[in-house]
Structure formats: C-alpha cells, structure tokens
Design a protein around this motif. Sequence first.
Motif, mmCIF file in Angstrom:
data_model
loop_
_atom_site.group_PDB
_atom_site.id
_atom_site.type_symbol
_atom_site.label_atom_id
_atom_site.label_comp_id
_atom_site.label_asym_id
_atom_site.label_seq_id
_atom_site.Cartn_x
_atom_site.Cartn_y
_atom_site.Cartn_z
ATOM 1 N N TYR A 43 0.837 -1.211 0.000
ATOM 2 C CA TYR A 43 0.000 0.000 0.000
ATOM 3 C C TYR A 43 0.871 1.260 0.000
ATOM 4 C CZ TYR A 43 -3.499 -3.428 1.342
ATOM 5 O OH TYR A 43 -4.316 -4.538 1.380
ATOM 6 N N ASP A 44 0.330 2.288 -0.649
ATOM 7 C CA ASP A 44 1.098 3.530 -0.753
ATOM 8 C C ASP A 44 0.705 4.550 0.310
ATOM 9 O OD1 ASP A 44 2.627 3.138 -3.413
ATOM 10 O OD2 ASP A 44 0.601 2.375 -3.733
ATOM 11 N N ALA A 45 -0.462 4.331 0.908
ATOM 12 C CA ALA A 45 -0.913 5.198 2.000
ATOM 13 C C ALA A 45 -1.892 4.394 2.843
ATOM 14 C CB ALA A 45 -1.601 6.443 1.448
ATOM 15 N N VAL A 46 -2.025 4.776 4.106
ATOM 16 C CA VAL A 46 -2.852 3.988 5.023
ATOM 17 C C VAL A 46 -3.708 4.926 5.894
ATOM 18 C CG1 VAL A 46 -2.834 2.238 6.863
ATOM 19 C CG2 VAL A 46 -1.049 2.186 5.101
ATOM 20 N N ARG A 76 5.058 5.514 5.400
ATOM 21 C CA ARG A 76 3.948 5.822 4.480
ATOM 22 C C ARG A 76 3.119 6.986 4.989
ATOM 23 N NH1 ARG A 76 5.574 1.062 3.743
ATOM 24 N NH2 ARG A 76 5.240 -0.019 1.764
ATOM 25 N N PRO A 77 2.465 7.716 4.056
ATOM 26 C CA PRO A 77 1.493 8.709 4.525
ATOM 27 C C PRO A 77 0.414 7.996 5.326
ATOM 28 C CG PRO A 77 1.863 8.899 2.135
ATOM 29 C CD PRO A 77 2.553 7.648 2.591
ATOM 30 N N LEU A 78 0.134 8.511 6.520
ATOM 31 C CA LEU A 78 -0.744 7.801 7.452
ATOM 32 C C LEU A 78 -1.740 8.765 8.097
ATOM 33 C CD1 LEU A 78 -1.246 5.174 9.241
ATOM 34 C CD2 LEU A 78 0.463 6.136 10.816
ATOM 35 N N TRP A 79 -2.999 8.369 8.086
ATOM 36 C CA TRP A 79 -4.058 9.131 8.772
ATOM 37 C C TRP A 79 -4.721 8.223 9.788
ATOM 38 C CZ3 TRP A 79 -2.645 10.051 3.814
ATOM 39 C CH2 TRP A 79 -2.499 11.404 3.428
ATOM 40 N N THR A 95 -16.580 14.573 4.705
ATOM 41 C CA THR A 95 -15.780 15.795 4.516
ATOM 42 C C THR A 95 -14.315 15.514 4.837
ATOM 43 O OG1 THR A 95 -17.684 17.143 5.084
ATOM 44 C CG2 THR A 95 -15.540 18.219 5.238
ATOM 45 N N TRP A 96 -14.094 14.784 5.928
ATOM 46 C CA TRP A 96 -12.709 14.451 6.308
ATOM 47 C C TRP A 96 -12.067 13.562 5.245
ATOM 48 C CZ3 TRP A 96 -9.987 9.983 8.198
ATOM 49 C CH2 TRP A 96 -8.727 10.274 8.728
ATOM 50 N N ALA A 97 -12.837 12.585 4.753
ATOM 51 C CA ALA A 97 -12.298 11.670 3.736
ATOM 52 C C ALA A 97 -11.947 12.439 2.461
ATOM 53 C CB ALA A 97 -13.314 10.572 3.431
ATOM 54 N N ASP A 155 4.710 9.573 12.852
ATOM 55 C CA ASP A 155 4.640 10.811 12.085
ATOM 56 C C ASP A 155 3.357 10.852 11.230
ATOM 57 O OD1 ASP A 155 5.488 13.282 11.317
ATOM 58 O OD2 ASP A 155 6.726 12.557 9.656
ATOM 59 N N ALA A 156 2.232 10.479 11.863
ATOM 60 C CA ALA A 156 0.944 10.476 11.144
ATOM 61 C C ALA A 156 0.583 11.896 10.724
ATOM 62 C CB ALA A 156 -0.141 9.893 12.044
ATOM 63 N N ARG A 157 -0.100 11.981 9.584
ATOM 64 C CA ARG A 157 -0.457 13.301 9.056
ATOM 65 C C ARG A 157 -1.489 14.003 9.948
ATOM 66 N NH1 ARG A 157 0.456 13.865 3.287
ATOM 67 N NH2 ARG A 157 2.279 12.586 2.873
ATOM 68 N N GLU A 158 -2.459 13.204 10.419
ATOM 69 C CA GLU A 158 -3.594 13.813 11.103
ATOM 70 C C GLU A 158 -4.374 12.769 11.892
ATOM 71 O OE1 GLU A 158 -7.092 16.016 9.096
ATOM 72 O OE2 GLU A 158 -5.237 16.686 8.127
#
Length: 165
Positions: free
Chosen positions: A48-51, A80-83, A153-155, A113-116
């Motif tokens: 996966y490229d993001a999770v 990976r970019p992570l939310w 909205t968040w998605a 280092d999660a994005r949000e």
Amino acid sequence: MTGTVLVTYGTTNGSTEQIAETIADVLRKDGLTVEALPAQSVTSVASYDAVVVGGGLYAGRWQKHARRFLRRHHHDLAERPLWLFSSGPLDASASEKDIPPVPGVKKAMVALDAREHVTFGGCLEEGAKGWVARMILRNGKGGDFRDFTAIETWAAHVADELAHT
Ligand SMILES: Cc1cc2nc3c(=O)[nH]c(=O)nc-3n(C[C@H](O)[C@H](O)[C@H](O)COP(=O)(O)O)c2cc1C
C-alpha cells in the motif's frame, strides 16, 4: 497519487467498520484504488502507498485489533502517509469540537509521524457485546452519534492531500 490506499479498522460492534467503508467510498469516488479491511486480517502493508487506520474507543484506548495493527506494522507505517481516526463519544461532542486522540493514539501519531487524527462520534445499539455495553444501553446512554457528513468531509480532505502526495 496513483497507488493503492489501505483503510483498516479495529471494531468490536461494527460501527467503526461502517465509518471506514464510508471513507473508502469517498476515496474511490475520487479515483483512488482502495481496500477496506479489518485490522486483524492485514498481514502486510508493504503493497500500500498510504494507510488510514481507525479504532473504536474502549476505556480510553483503541480497540485491540487497531492497537495491535499499529504495533505489528510500525516499521512500514512509519514510511507511508498515514491518517488516523477514532470513533467513540456517545454524545454530540465530536460534532461540536475537536476531540484529541487518547494518549496511546497520540503516542503512535508522534512515533509514526501520522499526518492527522480525527475523533468521530460513536455508536452503541442493542445487540452490542459485553455487560458494560448492556449497562450503558439500559441506562439510556446508547445511540448513533456518527456524523456521516463530517466523515465524508474528512475523507475528501484526505483524498485531496493524497492527490498532492
Ligand atoms: C465497554 C465500552 C467502553 C467504551 N469506552 C469508551 C471510551 O473510553 N471513550 C469513548 O469515547 N467511547 C467509549 N465507548 C463507546 C464506543 O467507543 C462506541 O460505541 C464505538 O462506536 C464503538 O466502536 P465499534 O462499534 O466499532 O466497536 C465505549 C463503549 C463500550 C461498550
């Protein structure tokens, strides 16, 4: 981003799964390839490229499968970019204000280092597992406090961020 996004969740009574599926649908509508899976069924995140990971809240912690998922895949998630999202409050509070992550999730956010992170309202209805759940329901404190407009909205915001990844 053109790769595949994993939306995964730890749930006991199913309401966090419905939130995850809603997030996955929004990402798909935005043209992304998405898999939505229960956290305990994911053996590797390498493809996966993001999770996006979500957990139902139980006694101030994420549901156990979501916690174990973060531990098991720590190394790959950190790359990976992570939310992250939580689902819990059985009142309108999550729609009225930002609710910070519980301490364990906050710690993971920093370590990975999660994005949000976002907290959505929870849901507890007849048929929920466990005596505490039955007690809450007997006391009239159950209900569905999930705000699907806020979830979508968040998605959409996550999709937008991924478009620029
Ligand atoms: C035993 C029990 C403990 C709970 N503890 C919390 C909590 O600490 N914080 C919170 O916001 N919600 C709490 N809740 C509400 C749940 O997080 C809510 O029902 C959530 O939507 C459950 O997710 P699930 O259906 O995916 O398992 C609790 C519910 C139960 C039954």
